[in-house]
Design a protein around this motif. Sequence first.
Motif, PDB file in Angstrom:
ATOM      1  N   ALA A  91      59.045 -15.825 -37.336  1.00 54.25           N
ATOM      2  CA  ALA A  91      57.682 -15.923 -37.850  1.00 54.25           C
ATOM      3  C   ALA A  91      56.745 -15.075 -37.007  1.00 54.25           C
ATOM      4  O   ALA A  91      57.128 -14.486 -36.005  1.00 54.25           O
ATOM      5  CB  ALA A  91      57.234 -17.381 -37.843  1.00 54.25           C
ATOM      6  N   GLY A  92      55.481 -15.030 -37.423  1.00 51.71           N
ATOM      7  CA  GLY A  92      54.474 -14.280 -36.675  1.00 51.71           C
ATOM      8  C   GLY A  92      53.275 -14.023 -37.540  1.00 51.71           C
ATOM      9  O   GLY A  92      53.319 -14.202 -38.763  1.00 51.71           O
ATOM     10  N   GLY A  94      61.282 -12.318 -32.231  1.00 49.00           N
ATOM     11  CA  GLY A  94      61.615 -12.183 -33.637  1.00 49.00           C
ATOM     12  C   GLY A  94      61.023 -10.904 -34.177  1.00 49.00           C
ATOM     13  O   GLY A  94      61.265  -9.821 -33.642  1.00 49.00           O
ATOM     14  N   ASP A  95      60.225 -11.015 -35.226  1.00 48.69           N
ATOM     15  CA  ASP A  95      59.639  -9.807 -35.817  1.00 48.69           C
ATOM     16  C   ASP A  95      58.312  -9.450 -35.170  1.00 48.69           C
ATOM     17  O   ASP A  95      57.249  -9.462 -35.796  1.00 48.69           O
ATOM     18  CB  ASP A  95      59.483  -9.974 -37.323  1.00 48.69           C
ATOM     19  CG  ASP A  95      60.733  -9.535 -38.069  1.00 48.69           C
ATOM     20  OD1 ASP A  95      61.531  -8.786 -37.496  1.00 48.69           O
ATOM     21  OD2 ASP A  95      60.915  -9.945 -39.223  1.00 48.69           O
ATOM     22  N   LEU A  96      58.379  -9.123 -33.886  1.00 45.63           N
ATOM     23  CA  LEU A  96      57.272  -8.463 -33.203  1.00 45.63           C
ATOM     24  C   LEU A  96      57.540  -6.978 -33.355  1.00 45.63           C
ATOM     25  O   LEU A  96      58.413  -6.406 -32.708  1.00 45.63           O
ATOM     26  CB  LEU A  96      57.224  -8.882 -31.739  1.00 45.63           C
ATOM     27  CG  LEU A  96      56.182  -8.205 -30.834  1.00 45.63           C
ATOM     28  CD1 LEU A  96      54.798  -8.222 -31.466  1.00 45.63           C
ATOM     29  CD2 LEU A  96      56.162  -8.878 -29.479  1.00 45.63           C
ATOM     30  N   PHE A  97      56.792  -6.339 -34.236  1.00 42.07           N
ATOM     31  CA  PHE A  97      57.165  -5.020 -34.723  1.00 42.07           C
ATOM     32  C   PHE A  97      56.905  -3.914 -33.707  1.00 42.07           C
ATOM     33  O   PHE A  97      55.774  -3.722 -33.270  1.00 42.07           O
ATOM     34  CB  PHE A  97      56.401  -4.689 -36.012  1.00 42.07           C
ATOM     35  CG  PHE A  97      56.722  -5.597 -37.153  1.00 42.07           C
ATOM     36  CD1 PHE A  97      58.015  -5.689 -37.640  1.00 42.07           C
ATOM     37  CD2 PHE A  97      55.741  -6.369 -37.745  1.00 42.07           C
ATOM     38  CE1 PHE A  97      58.326  -6.529 -38.698  1.00 42.07           C
ATOM     39  CE2 PHE A  97      56.024  -7.214 -38.800  1.00 42.07           C
ATOM     40  CZ  PHE A  97      57.319  -7.293 -39.281  1.00 42.07           C
ATOM     41  N   VAL A  98      57.964  -3.182 -33.379  1.00 42.42           N
ATOM     42  CA  VAL A  98      57.829  -1.920 -32.661  1.00 42.42           C
ATOM     43  C   VAL A  98      57.803  -0.777 -33.658  1.00 42.42           C
ATOM     44  O   VAL A  98      57.215   0.272 -33.410  1.00 42.42           O
ATOM     45  CB  VAL A  98      58.969  -1.750 -31.635  1.00 42.42           C
ATOM     46  CG1 VAL A  98      58.833  -0.447 -30.856  1.00 42.42           C
ATOM     47  CG2 VAL A  98      58.994  -2.928 -30.673  1.00 42.42           C
ATOM     48  N   ALA A 135      61.712 -13.230 -25.002  1.00 41.74           N
ATOM     49  CA  ALA A 135      60.953 -12.262 -25.795  1.00 41.74           C
ATOM     50  C   ALA A 135      61.889 -11.620 -26.811  1.00 41.74           C
ATOM     51  O   ALA A 135      63.107 -11.712 -26.706  1.00 41.74           O
ATOM     52  CB  ALA A 135      60.336 -11.187 -24.896  1.00 41.74           C
ATOM     53  N   GLY A 136      61.309 -10.960 -27.778  1.00 41.08           N
ATOM     54  CA  GLY A 136      62.115 -10.266 -28.775  1.00 41.08           C
ATOM     55  C   GLY A 136      61.279  -9.271 -29.538  1.00 41.08           C
ATOM     56  O   GLY A 136      60.049  -9.412 -29.639  1.00 41.08           O
ATOM     57  N   PHE A 137      61.953  -8.275 -30.096  1.00 41.85           N
ATOM     58  CA  PHE A 137      61.252  -7.185 -30.789  1.00 41.85           C
ATOM     59  C   PHE A 137      62.048  -6.741 -32.004  1.00 41.85           C
ATOM     60  O   PHE A 137      63.280  -6.707 -31.985  1.00 41.85           O
ATOM     61  CB  PHE A 137      61.064  -5.982 -29.857  1.00 41.85           C
ATOM     62  CG  PHE A 137      60.284  -6.284 -28.621  1.00 41.85           C
ATOM     63  CD1 PHE A 137      58.902  -6.221 -28.615  1.00 41.85           C
ATOM     64  CD2 PHE A 137      60.937  -6.674 -27.461  1.00 41.85           C
ATOM     65  CE1 PHE A 137      58.182  -6.531 -27.468  1.00 41.85           C
ATOM     66  CE2 PHE A 137      60.236  -6.974 -26.315  1.00 41.85           C
ATOM     67  CZ  PHE A 137      58.849  -6.904 -26.312  1.00 41.85           C
ATOM     68  N   HIS A 138      61.335  -6.372 -33.043  1.00 43.84           N
ATOM     69  CA  HIS A 138      61.915  -5.693 -34.202  1.00 43.84           C
ATOM     70  C   HIS A 138      61.928  -4.198 -33.893  1.00 43.84           C
ATOM     71  O   HIS A 138      60.868  -3.599 -33.679  1.00 43.84           O
ATOM     72  CB  HIS A 138      61.048  -5.986 -35.443  1.00 43.84           C
ATOM     73  CG  HIS A 138      61.273  -5.080 -36.597  1.00 43.84           C
ATOM     74  ND1 HIS A 138      61.744  -5.532 -37.815  1.00 43.84           N
ATOM     75  CD2 HIS A 138      61.078  -3.739 -36.750  1.00 43.84           C
ATOM     76  CE1 HIS A 138      61.836  -4.519 -38.654  1.00 43.84           C
ATOM     77  NE2 HIS A 138      61.428  -3.414 -38.028  1.00 43.84           N
ATOM     78  N   VAL A 176      66.666  -8.000 -29.355  1.00 50.99           N
ATOM     79  CA  VAL A 176      66.223  -6.887 -30.195  1.00 50.99           C
ATOM     80  C   VAL A 176      66.765  -7.151 -31.592  1.00 50.99           C
ATOM     81  O   VAL A 176      67.979  -7.252 -31.793  1.00 50.99           O
ATOM     82  CB  VAL A 176      66.715  -5.529 -29.673  1.00 50.99           C
ATOM     83  CG1 VAL A 176      66.167  -4.408 -30.561  1.00 50.99           C
ATOM     84  CG2 VAL A 176      66.285  -5.322 -28.220  1.00 50.99           C
ATOM     85  N   GLU A 177      65.860  -7.284 -32.543  1.00 53.38           N
ATOM     86  CA  GLU A 177      66.246  -7.537 -33.925  1.00 53.38           C
ATOM     87  C   GLU A 177      66.549  -6.226 -34.636  1.00 53.38           C
ATOM     88  O   GLU A 177      65.812  -5.261 -34.505  1.00 53.38           O
ATOM     89  CB  GLU A 177      65.115  -8.269 -34.660  1.00 53.38           C
ATOM     90  CG  GLU A 177      64.587  -9.502 -33.949  1.00 53.38           C
ATOM     91  CD  GLU A 177      65.618 -10.601 -33.797  1.00 53.38           C
ATOM     92  OE1 GLU A 177      66.437 -10.800 -34.727  1.00 53.38           O
ATOM     93  OE2 GLU A 177      65.608 -11.272 -32.752  1.00 53.38           O
TER      94      GLU A 177
END
Length: 552
Positions: A231-232, A279-283, A328-331, A364-365
Amino acid sequence: MTERTLPPGPLSGRRGPRTVLLRGGAVYSPADPFATAMLVEGEHVAWVGSDGAAEAYADLADEIVELDGALVTPAFVDAHVHATSTGLALTGLDLTGSPSLAAALTAVTAFVAAQEGTGGVLIGHGWDETGWPEGRPPTLAELDAAAGGAAVYLSRTDVHSALATSALRALTEGLADRPGHSADGPLTRDAHHAVRRTALAHLTPEQRRRAQHATLARAAELGIGALHECAGPEISSEQDLAALLELAAAGDGPEVFGYWGESGGVETARRLGAVGAGGDLFVDGALGSHTACLHTPYADADHTGTAYLTAEQVADHVAACTEAGLQAGFHAIGDAAITAVLDGVRAAGERVGAGRVKALRHRVEHAEALDEKSVAAFAELGLTASVQPAFDAAWGGPDGMYAQRLGAGRAAALNPFAALLRAGVPLAFGSDAPVTPLDPWGTVRAAAFHRTAEHRISVRAAFTAHTRGGWRAIGRDQDGVLVPGAVASYAIWAADELVVQAPDSRVAGWSTDPRSGTPGLPDLTPGRPLPACLRTVVRGRTVHRAADQRLP
């Protein structure tokens, strides 16, 4: 397959957890590769072994399940889903597989007519112009005509662009001034995020609940015992995640572990009860929408995509999460986006300590465009690769969307699962539903029969990534296996033949030798039917039974 509850007797009044004995099948367990029976006490596995040894437990069991040759495995974990959007696709307008632009517009017209009088914004998903003979999405005028003036939001299959009717656009303040706005075509970037927020904001609590319930029910039907909700603020809302976690806590379906993908969102993630600020923290965006961020331009566009976060911003987020003890996590899909993540994680390690960063297994997603150097960096930095093999099944190959966007050479390098495993990078498999459907055995098949042969992994490794890998990704290394003491989250499958499948025929040949002690899994050769789920159990609670009554 049959089950029976034992009649009242001397032990029926004893205190303690309910005990279930399963016997007469195949139990997929590292504790005993030839196990045919399993004993469950309450929420945990108590024992695995042979039918002969199981006789000693028969008188202690409150229930006996005669497996009749069925297979028992750990329940699957889908490590990347969007529950509300998935449920809306399951219960609403799903354009996945529409053969043409004309067919998609016809489906929109029929959907709007069926929803007449309901009010609000109508939501659909799944269109993909790359397979249409027209080779393009609809114009705004075409969409408005099909929708008959209704406010309609239609996400593309990758959910990184969307179509929005004029009525929906009018509800979205300042839309024309946002990056990614198009006066006549799909919306991307901030413009897309804005219309999505508008569309989801018009859902009633009951519409949201129905959608989320549909996703949890469908997951249970497929033998999925846990979901990672990504989510986000750019995906859903705080209210959406809170409602989902509350629904899941009722205990009628799979467990849900939430991620909140917001830069600087550590406190929000904690307040919501999320397991990570990622999750979907967009890079970057997605290849299909031309928004994945690349080092060199697309083959079919004269640009390199979209960068949402810099390496410095990644470092700030990772450092803040690490200081808070939160994952932490990143798309990140394109190679330039992945470079930004790797540079940022390494810089965060220099600030707060490389060991501390590595210990949290930041995620990393998607992680699609990886080369040998970036794979090695994943291992060095202790990153978890949360990946979706169904992407390759849907868009890989010499004639697929990846090849259209990148050219055949670059496309063939995507999703290198075998290289990640060789480097020791932890894999967690998911669907990114509704981008691709909830389909765990199909996901395992997609990894084992990757369109690029050198990226294939064994069915056993893929199954592990889709079961134990999801638990390891949230730091629960002890779960996702059927061994004494483990959580009793499992599924029972109708499977005709158990085999060992691996890309290397020598490995497969040895693994079928009884001396290897390698348990078999269903034959996933493309074209064969996938296993049918007879029962799904989460922490000792049955959350799905097959409708055909083979499990009463």
